[in-house]
Design a protein around this motif. Structure first.
Motif, short mmCIF file in Angstrom:
data_model
loop_
_atom_site.label_atom_id
_atom_site.label_comp_id
_atom_site.label_asym_id
_atom_site.label_seq_id
_atom_site.Cartn_x
_atom_site.Cartn_y
_atom_site.Cartn_z
N VAL A 53 0.83 -1.21 0.00
CA VAL A 53 0.00 0.00 0.00
C VAL A 53 0.86 1.26 0.00
CG1 VAL A 53 -2.03 -1.08 1.05
CG2 VAL A 53 -0.24 -0.14 2.51
N PHE A 54 2.15 1.13 0.31
CA PHE A 54 3.09 2.23 0.15
C PHE A 54 4.09 1.94 -0.95
CE2 PHE A 54 1.57 2.91 4.52
CZ PHE A 54 1.15 4.22 4.39
N GLY A 55 3.80 0.92 -1.75
CA GLY A 55 4.68 0.53 -2.84
C GLY A 55 4.00 0.59 -4.19
N TRP A 56 2.80 1.16 -4.22
CA TRP A 56 2.12 1.34 -5.50
C TRP A 56 1.44 2.69 -5.54
CZ3 TRP A 56 -1.70 -3.36 -4.72
CH2 TRP A 56 -2.64 -3.05 -3.73
N ASP A 57 1.03 3.10 -6.73
CA ASP A 57 0.42 4.42 -6.89
C ASP A 57 -1.09 4.34 -6.74
OD1 ASP A 57 -0.55 3.40 -9.31
OD2 ASP A 57 0.91 4.47 -10.54
N SER A 58 -1.77 5.43 -7.06
CA SER A 58 -3.22 5.48 -6.86
C SER A 58 -3.97 4.55 -7.79
CB SER A 58 -3.72 6.92 -7.06
OG SER A 58 -3.39 7.40 -8.36
N ASN A 65 10.96 2.54 -8.35
CA ASN A 65 12.03 3.50 -8.01
C ASN A 65 12.08 3.84 -6.52
OD1 ASN A 65 9.60 4.90 -7.96
ND2 ASN A 65 10.44 6.77 -8.83
N VAL A 66 11.51 2.98 -5.65
CA VAL A 66 11.55 3.24 -4.21
C VAL A 66 12.25 2.09 -3.50
CG1 VAL A 66 9.46 4.65 -4.26
CG2 VAL A 66 9.28 2.21 -3.76
N ASP A 67 12.88 2.39 -2.38
CA ASP A 67 13.61 1.38 -1.61
C ASP A 67 12.75 0.74 -0.52
OD1 ASP A 67 15.97 1.78 -3.03
OD2 ASP A 67 16.61 3.42 -1.71
N LEU A 68 11.71 1.45 -0.11
CA LEU A 68 10.93 1.01 1.05
C LEU A 68 10.40 -0.40 0.88
CD1 LEU A 68 9.43 1.75 3.74
CD2 LEU A 68 7.52 2.45 2.29
N THR A 69 9.83 -0.67 -0.27
CA THR A 69 9.26 -1.99 -0.53
C THR A 69 9.23 -2.22 -2.03
OG1 THR A 69 7.42 -3.49 0.01
CG2 THR A 69 6.84 -1.24 -0.68
N GLY A 70 9.01 -3.47 -2.41
CA GLY A 70 8.98 -3.82 -3.82
C GLY A 70 9.24 -5.30 -4.00
N TRP A 71 9.47 -5.70 -5.25
CA TRP A 71 9.78 -7.11 -5.48
C TRP A 71 11.06 -7.50 -4.75
CZ3 TRP A 71 5.48 -8.83 -6.92
CH2 TRP A 71 4.68 -8.18 -7.86
N THR A 426 9.32 12.01 -2.76
CA THR A 426 9.68 12.63 -4.04
C THR A 426 9.83 11.60 -5.14
OG1 THR A 426 12.03 12.67 -3.42
CG2 THR A 426 10.74 14.67 -3.00
N GLN A 427 10.29 10.41 -4.80
CA GLN A 427 10.37 9.36 -5.82
C GLN A 427 8.97 8.96 -6.30
OE1 GLN A 427 13.58 9.57 -6.94
NE2 GLN A 427 13.47 7.37 -7.23
N THR A 428 7.99 8.95 -5.40
CA THR A 428 6.63 8.65 -5.84
C THR A 428 6.07 9.75 -6.72
OG1 THR A 428 5.46 9.64 -3.92
CG2 THR A 428 6.21 7.36 -3.70
N ARG A 429 6.48 10.99 -6.48
CA ARG A 429 6.02 12.10 -7.33
C ARG A 429 6.71 12.03 -8.70
NH1 ARG A 429 1.69 12.02 -5.76
NH2 ARG A 429 2.48 10.18 -4.69
N LEU A 430 7.98 11.69 -8.72
CA LEU A 430 8.68 11.54 -9.99
C LEU A 430 8.12 10.36 -10.79
CD1 LEU A 430 12.32 12.28 -8.78
CD2 LEU A 430 10.84 13.78 -10.15
N TRP A 431 7.65 9.35 -10.08
CA TRP A 431 6.95 8.24 -10.74
C TRP A 431 5.69 8.76 -11.46
CZ3 TRP A 431 7.07 2.99 -11.74
CH2 TRP A 431 5.85 2.36 -12.01
N GLU A 432 4.94 9.63 -10.80
CA GLU A 432 3.77 10.22 -11.44
C GLU A 432 4.15 10.92 -12.73
OE1 GLU A 432 0.23 10.54 -10.39
OE2 GLU A 432 0.97 8.71 -9.43
N CYS A 433 5.24 11.67 -12.68
CA CYS A 433 5.71 12.38 -13.88
C CYS A 433 6.06 11.40 -14.99
CB CYS A 433 6.92 13.24 -13.53
SG CYS A 433 6.58 14.53 -12.31
N LYS A 434 6.70 10.30 -14.62
CA LYS A 434 7.09 9.28 -15.60
C LYS A 434 5.86 8.66 -16.25
CE LYS A 434 9.66 4.90 -15.88
NZ LYS A 434 10.42 3.89 -15.08
#
Length: 452
Positions: A53-58, A65-71, A426-434
């Protein structure tokens, strides 16, 4: 009610399930219904909740591009705790008990991506300084004669507003939708989101709701819950509500202004007020305001978090574009209201209705406290007249990418919120831009398909 009283209430009333939710990085509520026994069992030690829930967008697309969580982490459970002080019943869902949660541990080791945990941290700093933070957020939103399915079927074209024409503060339009209008006011009150006012704004099908002020954490809780509550109440009336900042280029955008003041710990003395000042502004208020002006360029994505946010922040559209302040001036970014001791306050006008209340209030409070801690001087003159033309202190960034890059590199942002939060957010915001950059829009098709 405290924990023991809540458990007794659930048992005495033979209640077998409760609902809880938390706000993700976009301010979207995520949660579930759980059995009462599971709720009771987790009150002390918390509950496991998948950190995706903190590793995906809306749209539930996983960040790469985030370190907190992911595959790379396997998306494990993280400790989630329910705040029993937030209990209320949902009147339009058979009064099921509802609670707000956040990702925090008993030892205070909070998940740095959790917006509510961030606001709790900033609030503690404020209270440790001897202040009580009093906040409120107001929202504008558009209502439509649509459903999620009808929008999908029409590919989000020819969207039909609830009412036609531009008719702000209309008594007629609300009377024509009186069942919906009064259901909003009355059911939100029962859901512990009391409204100071509810009315139409200029634009087809636009409503505005101002929530009564409260302690900053409670105010953010109410603001975050209001958006989902409005959507659910609207849906029950065959209406769809949207909190996009700007859904149509020819219509006004939707704001999410934040009102704030600092009081003494007993909540009896408004510390922003000074009878000896020409404009009733205390030195504390001037320092707080100076802090917001100084920090604003470093924190803009916390107020304007989406690609769409910046399509609202344009000249002549009732939203600010410059780093300005003024006395009761709706063209400035920061509006000082000083009618009386009780109501002297600062209105931060940058946030749109798409803002995450926890992050927007964290930005406002932290930057104001920064001004107080550093005794900043209010050396920027107030704007008299058109704030769009007052560029002496600079302009707001005009897009999410530039604003996010500024925040990512900002030592001020990292000082206020920590490197972990700033990097993840900020990485989640840059993801939005991408995601936006690779999308082919209708505008591009109409402009280039045949002619170029």
């Amino acid at each position: 009610m405290n924990k023991d009283q809540i458990v007794k209430y659930l048992q005495d009333n033979n209640i077998h399930k409760i609902k809880f939710a938390f706000a993700d990085i976009d301010g979207v509520l995520r949660g579930k219904i759980i059995h009462t026994q599971k709720f009771i069992d987790g009150l002390d030690d918390g509950y496991g909740f998948c950190d995706v829930v903190f590793g995906w967008d809306s749209s539930d697309s996983c960040y790469d591009n985030v370190d907190l969580t992911g595959w790379h982490t396997g998306y494990p459970d993280r400790p989630c705790r329910i705040d029993v002080s937030t209990m209320r019943n949902i009147p339009w869902q058979n009064d099921i008990p509802f609670f707000i949660a956040d990702f925090s541990k008993a030892n205070g080791d909070d998940l740095h991506a959790c917006p509510r945990s961030l606001l709790k941290c900033i609030t503690k700093q404020c209270e440790d300084m001897g202040y009580h933070p009093e906040f409120a957020q107001e929202f504008e939103w558009f209502n439509f004669k649509e459903t999620p399915q009808s929008l999908q079927d029409k590919s989000f074209t020819n969207i039909q507003p609830l009412t036609p024409g531009m008719f702000g503060y209309s008594v007629l339009r609300t009377s024509q939708q009186s069942d919906f209008y009064y259901a909003l006011f009355n059911q939100l009150e029962k859901f512990d989101i009391p409204l100071e006012g509810l009315h139409t704004e200029t634009g087809p099908g636009v409503y505005e709701a101002a929530i009564l002020h409260d302690h900053v954490l409670a105010a953010a809780d109410k603001a975050a819950l209001l958006k989902t509550a409005v959507k659910e109440i609207a849906g029950a009336h065959g209406i769809m509500a949207s909190f996009m900042a700007k859904w149509n280029e020819s219509l006004p955008g939707c704001s999410g202004h934040i009102h704030q003041s600092l009081w003494d710990k007993n909540r009896t003395d408004n510390l922003f007020y000074s009878a000896g000042d020409t404009h009733n502004m205390s030195d504390l208020m001037k320092q707080y305001l100076a802090g917001q002006l100084y920090c604003l360029p470093h924190l803009l994505p916390m107020y304007a978090p989406t690609i769409n946010s910046y399509k609202r922040l344009i000249e002549g559209a009732w939203a600010p574009t410059t780093i300005t302040w003024g006395f009761d001036n709706r063209t400035a970014a920061l509006r000082v209201l000083h009618p009386s001791k009780k109501y002297t306050r600062l209105e931060t006008r940058i946030p749109g209705s798409d803002s995450n209340p926890y992050l927007a209030m964290s930005a406002a409070l932290a930057s104001g406290l920064y001004g107080i801690k550093n005794k900043l001087k209010l050396d920027v003159a107030p704007t008299a007249g058109n704030g769009y033309l007052d560029t002496k202190n600079g302009r707001l960034r005009s897009n999410l990418y530039d604003a996010s890059m500024d925040m990512q590199k900002s030592a001020i942002a990292k000082e206020l919120f920590g490197e972990g939060f700033v990097e993840h957010f900020t990485q989640t915001r840059l993801w939005e831009c991408k995601q936006y950059a690779k999308h082919v829009t209708d505008w591009e098709l109409k402009r280039y398909f045949e002619v170029i």
